[in-house]
Design an enzyme around this catalytic site. Structure first.
Site, PDB file in Angstrom:
ATOM      1  N   SER A 305      17.102  28.346 -35.047  1.00 42.09           N
ATOM      2  CA  SER A 305      17.873  29.746 -35.665  1.00 42.09           C
ATOM      3  C   SER A 305      19.257  29.921 -35.028  1.00 42.09           C
ATOM      4  O   SER A 305      20.147  28.867 -35.574  1.00 42.09           O
ATOM      5  CB  SER A 305      16.692  30.732 -35.418  1.00 42.09           C
ATOM      6  N   ASP A 316      30.781  20.729 -36.417  1.00 41.52           N
ATOM      7  CA  ASP A 316      31.648  20.811 -37.430  1.00 41.52           C
ATOM      8  C   ASP A 316      32.796  20.719 -37.194  1.00 41.52           C
ATOM      9  O   ASP A 316      33.723  20.125 -37.681  1.00 41.52           O
ATOM     10  CB  ASP A 316      31.169  21.673 -38.409  1.00 41.52           C
ATOM     11  N   LYS A 330      15.424  25.885 -38.882  1.00 40.62           N
ATOM     12  CA  LYS A 330      15.102  27.333 -39.369  1.00 40.62           C
ATOM     13  C   LYS A 330      16.555  27.732 -39.795  1.00 40.62           C
ATOM     14  O   LYS A 330      17.534  28.186 -39.146  1.00 40.62           O
ATOM     15  CB  LYS A 330      14.564  28.096 -38.346  1.00 40.62           C
TER      16      LYS A 330
END
Length: 459
Positions: A305, A316, A330
């Site tokens: 999460s 990224d 998740k």
């Protein structure tokens, strides 16, 4: 507010459609739509009648007297848990417990658990709690409490039974992968004061910060830890290891804030809901507290999460190198909606996406440098990752797992890091992490190499 407004808006739209059809005379298409609506309503009313009949029969004929409130709460919880593994109903007590837990203090054993097909499974023990000190592991199945089976128990039931007065004892029966016999663990409940951030200096001016959960103290704790490390080391901090292993997540705003501690600008995460107007995007809102120093992030199957939001954003943006094993996967957002009677519902309302547009739902975050915890490959016992659960959300709407091209900015030394320890590597001892934590050792090796590379390029 948004939830109530959305349902009122739908009521207006449906009403308008029927009034327009009566006044103007509907086309064949709108007649078909009206018939579909009528049929749907008829089905709903029929099922509500069945529900009433069942409840009446249970009240009248069940072998023991039953409480009407319990019946209704069980029905509501069944409706929500039947949607996905993360939607659920919380009665007033469970809602209060959740609010206390997100503040970083609650009573109990210190276990993050989930439910799958009526089986209660450990997501992660919380650091420095009875569960962690007893050696309870992610993926353990809790089969009984004080000798009483948990078969058929709801998640709320199990949590309620594990919580209790400080200094009271409870026996947990566990089923663990690769072990044929049940494991019984006696624990003493205590008030859990979660110290979500721990830090220490490692050799070569490399700092180590462990974040165990994204409570309300997460961001402030990270900032203070980095400040303290720099002060302890005469202002020097050549690199940092951020340990998110077995961090089950927590508050979305804290995930955004922690990511912003290392990313100057750009997107952190976006969410896409059922209705486009409810989708959101969060951008970096701070300065890099490391001042550009190299960052290595440790993740594993227990990183879920909010941990995956932070890991995905740092990956990224090429701000950190991720080392370890694939994360939990998740990729959904739960909104807690208060209900009459002081309870609340936890409802899955959106999927979240990394800055490159990836959905990690049921996929997880793949580390840049894969390193196993032990020499033996751990077989999947089931329930260790999101993809193991039933009724999970599909992975959709994203750019796909290949959205981010392979890293070309990793130091050459990364290719020399072994993907698992040797057969003679010592068994992990929490009292001696530097000597027995193989993933941490390799993260230190990588952070030192990245710091040296940065120093060389600056000269």
């Amino acid at each position: 507010m948004n939830f109530r407004a959305r349902h009122w808006r739908y009521g207006l739209l449906i009403g308008t459609a029927f009034v327009a059809g009566a006044a103007v005379g509907p086309s064949l298409g709108s007649l078909g739509s009206a018939f579909a609506q009528d049929s749907s309503r008829t089905d709903m009313y029929q099922m509500l009648k069945v529900f009433g009949d069942v409840m009446q029969r249970v009240r009248a004929e069940y072998v023991d007297p039953v409480n009407d409130k319990d019946l209704i709460e069980n029905a509501i919880n069944g409706m929500l848990t039947g949607l996905d593994p993360h939607s659920s109903y919380m009665n007033a007590k469970a809602f209060r417990d959740m609010q206390i837990q997100t503040k970083g203090e609650f009573g109990g054993l210190g276990i993050e658990v989930n439910e799958d097909k009526g089986i209660i499974k450990v997501v992660s023990p919380i650091d420095d709690t009875p569960a962690a000190r007893a050696g309870i592991k992610p993926g353990d199945i809790i089969t009984a409490l004080d000798g009483k089976t948990l078969i058929g128990a709801t998640l709320n039931d199990a949590v309620d039974k594990m919580r209790g007065p400080p200094n009271s004892k409870i026996m947990l029966t566990l089923k663990r992968q690769n072990i044929d016999k049940p494991i019984e663990v006696s624990l003493t409940r205590e008030i859990i004061h979660i110290q979500v951030v721990k830090s220490r200096m490692e050799p070569h001016d490399i700092g180590y910060v462990r974040l165990s959960q994204f409570t309300e103290q997460a961001d402030a704790g990270i900032k203070q830890a980095v400040k303290n490390l720099r002060a302890q080391n005469g202002g020097k901090l050549r690199g940092l290891i951020l340990d998110l292993r077995n961090n089950p997540g927590g508050l979305l705003d804290q995930a955004v804030s922690v990511s912003s501690d290392f990313i100057d600008q750009g997107e952190i995460v976006s969410t896409r809901a059922r209705h486009p107007e409810d989708s959101q995007r969060w951008d970096a809102k701070g300065d890099d507290i490391l001042r550009g120093a190299p960052l290595v992030v440790l993740i594993n199957g227990g990183s879920a999460s909010a941990s995956e939001i932070v890991s995905g954003a740092l990956q990224d943006h090429h701000r950190a190198v991720l080392l370890g094993t694939r994360s939990f996967g998740k990729g959904s957002v739960q909104t807690v909606i208060p209900l009459p009677g002081d309870g609340a519902m936890r409802l899955t309302t959106a999927r979240y996406y990394t800055p490159s547009g990836r959905s990690i739902q049921a996929l997880g975050i793949t580390p840049d440098v894969p390193v196993q915890e032990t020499a033996e490959a751990r077989p999947n016992f089931g329930g260790e990752r999101e993809s193991d659960y039933n009724k999970i959300l599909s992975n959709q709407g994203g750019t796909g797992p290949q959205a981010v091209p392979p890293r070309n900015d990793l130091p050459p030394i990364a290719k020399q890091i072994p993907d698992k320890p040797g057969a003679n590597f010592p068994k992990f001892d929490p009292a001696k992490p530097d000597d027995t934590d193989f993933q941490l050792q390799e993260a230190m090796f990588l952070a030192q190499a990245m710091a040296a590379q940065k120093s060389a390029s600056a000269n």
